[in-house]
Design a protein around this motif. Structure first.
Motif, short mmCIF file in Angstrom:
data_model
loop_
_atom_site.label_atom_id
_atom_site.label_comp_id
_atom_site.label_asym_id
_atom_site.label_seq_id
_atom_site.Cartn_x
_atom_site.Cartn_y
_atom_site.Cartn_z
N UNK A 12 0.83 -1.21 0.00
CA UNK A 12 0.00 0.00 0.00
C UNK A 12 0.87 1.26 0.00
N UNK A 13 1.84 1.30 0.88
CA UNK A 13 2.72 2.48 0.96
C UNK A 13 3.54 2.65 -0.32
N UNK A 14 4.03 1.56 -0.86
CA UNK A 14 4.80 1.65 -2.12
C UNK A 14 3.91 2.13 -3.26
N UNK A 15 2.68 1.67 -3.29
CA UNK A 15 1.74 2.11 -4.31
C UNK A 15 1.40 3.58 -4.19
N UNK A 16 1.47 4.12 -3.00
CA UNK A 16 1.22 5.54 -2.76
C UNK A 16 2.49 6.38 -2.91
N UNK A 17 3.57 5.72 -3.33
CA UNK A 17 4.88 6.36 -3.52
C UNK A 17 5.46 6.88 -2.21
N UNK B 211 7.89 5.72 -0.38
CA UNK B 211 8.94 4.71 -0.47
C UNK B 211 9.71 4.49 0.82
N UNK B 212 9.93 5.54 1.59
CA UNK B 212 10.65 5.35 2.86
C UNK B 212 9.83 4.52 3.84
N UNK B 213 8.54 4.78 3.90
CA UNK B 213 7.66 3.99 4.77
C UNK B 213 7.60 2.55 4.29
N UNK B 214 7.49 2.37 2.98
CA UNK B 214 7.45 1.01 2.42
C UNK B 214 8.76 0.28 2.72
N UNK B 215 9.89 0.97 2.58
CA UNK B 215 11.18 0.35 2.86
C UNK B 215 11.29 -0.07 4.32
N UNK B 216 10.78 0.74 5.22
CA UNK B 216 10.80 0.39 6.65
C UNK B 216 9.93 -0.85 6.91
N UNK B 217 8.79 -0.93 6.24
CA UNK B 217 7.92 -2.09 6.39
C UNK B 217 8.57 -3.34 5.79
N UNK B 218 9.26 -3.18 4.68
CA UNK B 218 9.98 -4.32 4.09
C UNK B 218 11.05 -4.84 5.05
N UNK B 219 11.73 -3.92 5.69
CA UNK B 219 12.75 -4.30 6.66
C UNK B 219 12.11 -5.03 7.85
N UNK B 220 10.93 -4.56 8.27
CA UNK B 220 10.21 -5.23 9.35
C UNK B 220 9.84 -6.64 8.94
N UNK B 221 9.32 -6.80 7.73
CA UNK B 221 8.93 -8.14 7.25
C UNK B 221 10.15 -9.04 7.16
#
Length: 92
Positions: free
Chosen positions: A69-74, A76-86
């Motif tokens: 969702x965050x990556x789709x909304x561009x 990217x920093x939030x999405x990267x943090x979530x990827x690191x969490x996963x």
């Protein structure tokens, strides 16, 4: 976690990593490609006979949804943090 749920979450995480890698600045791209490689490798191994392991299945699935969702909304920093969490929730 059921194998299909795990594979679905991995697909979402891989998609999010692809979007992040395509959208971040050059100085963050190396880290983004490392994350993408990690989730692609996990996807490739998802069909192995052993059960997938996460430290928290529900959090892993929710993190995958949020990262995409965050990556789709561009965001990217939030999405990267979530990827690191996963990634931290994944166990081999």
């Amino acid at each position: 976690m059921e194998g299909a749920d795990f594979e679905g979450a991995l697909a979402q995480l891989t998609g999010a990593a692809e979007l992040v890698a395509a959208g971040v600045s050059a100085d963050r791209r190396v880290q983004a490609f490392e994350m993408l490689a990690f989730f692609r490798l996990r996807q490739a191994r998802a069909g192995e006979s052993r059960a997938p392991f996460t430290s928290d299945d529900e959090l892993f699935k929710d993190t995958a949804i949020a990262a995409l969702t965050m990556a789709g909304r561009k965001q990217f920093l939030a999405a990267a943090a979530l990827l690191e969490q996963a990634r931290g929730l994944s166990r081999s």
